[in-house]
Design a protein around this motif. Structure first.
Motif, PDB file in Angstrom:
ATOM      1  N   ALA A 168       0.836  -1.208   0.000  1.00  0.00           N
ATOM      2  CA  ALA A 168       0.000   0.000   0.000  1.00  0.00           C
ATOM      3  C   ALA A 168       0.869   1.256   0.000  1.00  0.00           C
ATOM      4  N   SER A 169       1.975   1.226   0.724  1.00  0.00           N
ATOM      5  CA  SER A 169       2.888   2.361   0.757  1.00  0.00           C
ATOM      6  C   SER A 169       3.527   2.567  -0.616  1.00  0.00           C
ATOM      7  N   ARG A 170       3.954   1.484  -1.252  1.00  0.00           N
ATOM      8  CA  ARG A 170       4.544   1.578  -2.589  1.00  0.00           C
ATOM      9  C   ARG A 170       3.521   2.086  -3.609  1.00  0.00           C
ATOM     10  N   ARG A 171       2.269   1.645  -3.462  1.00  0.00           N
ATOM     11  CA  ARG A 171       1.209   2.083  -4.371  1.00  0.00           C
ATOM     12  C   ARG A 171       1.007   3.593  -4.261  1.00  0.00           C
ATOM     13  N   ARG A 172       1.028   4.118  -3.039  1.00  0.00           N
ATOM     14  CA  ARG A 172       0.891   5.565  -2.842  1.00  0.00           C
ATOM     15  C   ARG A 172       2.035   6.322  -3.512  1.00  0.00           C
ATOM     16  N   LEU A 173       3.252   5.792  -3.411  1.00  0.00           N
ATOM     17  CA  LEU A 173       4.376   6.450  -4.057  1.00  0.00           C
ATOM     18  C   LEU A 173       4.194   6.464  -5.577  1.00  0.00           C
ATOM     19  N   ARG A 174       3.690   5.369  -6.146  1.00  0.00           N
ATOM     20  CA  ARG A 174       3.446   5.338  -7.591  1.00  0.00           C
ATOM     21  C   ARG A 174       2.410   6.386  -8.002  1.00  0.00           C
ATOM     22  N   VAL A 175       1.408   6.631  -7.141  1.00  0.00           N
ATOM     23  CA  VAL A 175       0.371   7.617  -7.458  1.00  0.00           C
ATOM     24  C   VAL A 175       0.944   9.027  -7.514  1.00  0.00           C
ATOM     25  N   ILE A 176       1.838   9.370  -6.587  1.00  0.00           N
ATOM     26  CA  ILE A 176       2.355  10.745  -6.537  1.00  0.00           C
ATOM     27  C   ILE A 176       3.568  10.975  -7.425  1.00  0.00           C
ATOM     28  N   THR A 177       4.183   9.927  -7.941  1.00  0.00           N
ATOM     29  CA  THR A 177       5.400  10.052  -8.741  1.00  0.00           C
ATOM     30  C   THR A 177       5.276  11.052  -9.894  1.00  0.00           C
ATOM     31  N   PRO A 178       4.171  11.087 -10.659  1.00  0.00           N
ATOM     32  CA  PRO A 178       4.091  12.051 -11.764  1.00  0.00           C
ATOM     33  C   PRO A 178       4.171  13.516 -11.311  1.00  0.00           C
ATOM     34  N   ALA A 179       3.849  13.815 -10.066  1.00  0.00           N
ATOM     35  CA  ALA A 179       3.871  15.193  -9.569  1.00  0.00           C
ATOM     36  C   ALA A 179       5.228  15.597  -8.989  1.00  0.00           C
ATOM     37  N   LEU A 180       6.162  14.676  -8.949  1.00  0.00           N
ATOM     38  CA  LEU A 180       7.480  14.974  -8.374  1.00  0.00           C
ATOM     39  C   LEU A 180       8.397  15.534  -9.451  1.00  0.00           C
ATOM     40  N   PRO A 181       8.984  16.706  -9.216  1.00  0.00           N
ATOM     41  CA  PRO A 181       9.832  17.319 -10.230  1.00  0.00           C
ATOM     42  C   PRO A 181      11.192  16.643 -10.361  1.00  0.00           C
ATOM     43  N   GLY A 182      11.711  16.670 -11.589  1.00  0.00           N
ATOM     44  CA  GLY A 182      13.071  16.230 -11.874  1.00  0.00           C
ATOM     45  C   GLY A 182      13.440  14.882 -11.292  1.00  0.00           C
ATOM     46  N   ASN A 183      14.609  14.840 -10.710  1.00  0.00           N
ATOM     47  CA  ASN A 183      15.118  13.589 -10.148  1.00  0.00           C
ATOM     48  C   ASN A 183      14.862  13.497  -8.637  1.00  0.00           C
ATOM     49  N   LEU A 184      13.831  14.169  -8.159  1.00  0.00           N
ATOM     50  CA  LEU A 184      13.505  14.152  -6.735  1.00  0.00           C
ATOM     51  C   LEU A 184      13.169  12.740  -6.246  1.00  0.00           C
ATOM     52  N   LEU A 185      12.585  11.939  -7.118  1.00  0.00           N
ATOM     53  CA  LEU A 185      12.184  10.581  -6.750  1.00  0.00           C
ATOM     54  C   LEU A 185      13.363   9.743  -6.254  1.00  0.00           C
ATOM     55  N   ALA A 186      14.559   9.995  -6.771  1.00  0.00           N
ATOM     56  CA  ALA A 186      15.741   9.229  -6.359  1.00  0.00           C
ATOM     57  C   ALA A 186      16.080   9.452  -4.892  1.00  0.00           C
ATOM     58  N   SER A 187      15.575  10.543  -4.302  1.00  0.00           N
ATOM     59  CA  SER A 187      15.882  10.870  -2.907  1.00  0.00           C
ATOM     60  C   SER A 187      14.736  10.561  -1.954  1.00  0.00           C
ATOM     61  N   ILE A 188      13.734   9.831  -2.439  1.00  0.00           N
ATOM     62  CA  ILE A 188      12.538   9.546  -1.638  1.00  0.00           C
ATOM     63  C   ILE A 188      12.304   8.047  -1.570  1.00  0.00           C
ATOM     64  N   GLN A 189      11.884   7.585  -0.395  1.00  0.00           N
ATOM     65  CA  GLN A 189      11.487   6.186  -0.207  1.00  0.00           C
ATOM     66  C   GLN A 189      10.109   6.161   0.432  1.00  0.00           C
ATOM     67  N   PRO A 190       9.282   5.181   0.065  1.00  0.00           N
ATOM     68  CA  PRO A 190       7.996   5.070   0.751  1.00  0.00           C
ATOM     69  C   PRO A 190       8.230   4.615   2.183  1.00  0.00           C
ATOM     70  N   GLY A 191       7.540   5.244   3.114  1.00  0.00           N
ATOM     71  CA  GLY A 191       7.714   4.912   4.523  1.00  0.00           C
ATOM     72  C   GLY A 191       6.485   4.234   5.094  1.00  0.00           C
ATOM     73  N   ALA A 236      16.093  11.849   1.788  1.00  0.00           N
ATOM     74  CA  ALA A 236      17.536  11.750   2.004  1.00  0.00           C
ATOM     75  C   ALA A 236      18.117  12.917   2.786  1.00  0.00           C
ATOM     76  N   ASN A 237      17.536  14.120   2.618  1.00  0.00           N
ATOM     77  CA  ASN A 237      18.127  15.282   3.288  1.00  0.00           C
ATOM     78  C   ASN A 237      17.087  16.375   3.491  1.00  0.00           C
ATOM     79  N   ALA A 238      17.491  17.432   4.194  1.00  0.00           N
ATOM     80  CA  ALA A 238      16.576  18.518   4.547  1.00  0.00           C
ATOM     81  C   ALA A 238      16.110  19.301   3.326  1.00  0.00           C
ATOM     82  N   ALA A 239      16.948  19.418   2.305  1.00  0.00           N
ATOM     83  CA  ALA A 239      16.548  20.148   1.101  1.00  0.00           C
ATOM     84  C   ALA A 239      15.393  19.442   0.395  1.00  0.00           C
ATOM     85  N   VAL A 240      15.462  18.131   0.303  1.00  0.00           N
ATOM     86  CA  VAL A 240      14.379  17.352  -0.301  1.00  0.00           C
ATOM     87  C   VAL A 240      13.122  17.470   0.558  1.00  0.00           C
ATOM     88  N   ALA A 241      13.287  17.417   1.863  1.00  0.00           N
ATOM     89  CA  ALA A 241      12.138  17.555   2.771  1.00  0.00           C
ATOM     90  C   ALA A 241      11.455  18.899   2.574  1.00  0.00           C
TER      91      ALA A 241
END
Length: 112
Positions: A42-65, A77-82
């Motif tokens: 379910a967590s992975r599914r939520r990440l797939r839903v929001i992925t199109p709205a994430l700019p650039g390579n931001l997805l590489a710094s995010i994990q489903p929690g 990964a860091n405060a800038a991404v947060a």
């Protein structure tokens, strides 16, 4: 006194080792692990839903929690991404609601 170490099986006896079980089968076989597996998916599914709205390579710094009764966590990964994600939260939560997955998104720094 015997010269065979005690931790070895006596000669002539065969030690029975169970056949290995695939992880997916083990998860289905245990109720608690099955619920955990469902929450992970379910967590992975939520990440797939929001992925199109994430700019650039931001997805590489995010994990489903973790996903719980209070909402869903994104591990970053860091405060800038947060900081960037916090600006996007209204849009991301709207995407989840459109997909029938309403709830609050929490942004947390991933432990290293």
């Amino acid at each position: 006194m015997s010269s065979t170490p005690r931790y070895l099986a006596p000669k002539g006896q065969r030690v029975s080792v169970p056949e290995p079980m695939p992880v997916a089968q083990a998860l289905r076989a245990h109720e608690g692990l099955m619920r955990l597996s469902e929450r992970l998916e379910a967590s992975r599914r939520r990440l797939r839903v929001i992925t199109p709205a994430l700019p650039g390579n931001l997805l590489a710094s995010i994990q489903p929690g973790p996903l719980d009764e209070e909402g869903w966590s994104l591990l970053v990964a860091n405060a800038a991404v947060a900081a960037k994600l916090r600006h996007l939260l209204p849009r991301l939560e709207a995407l989840l609601a459109q997909a029938g997955l309403p709830g609050r998104i929490r942004v947390k720094l991933a432990q290293k």
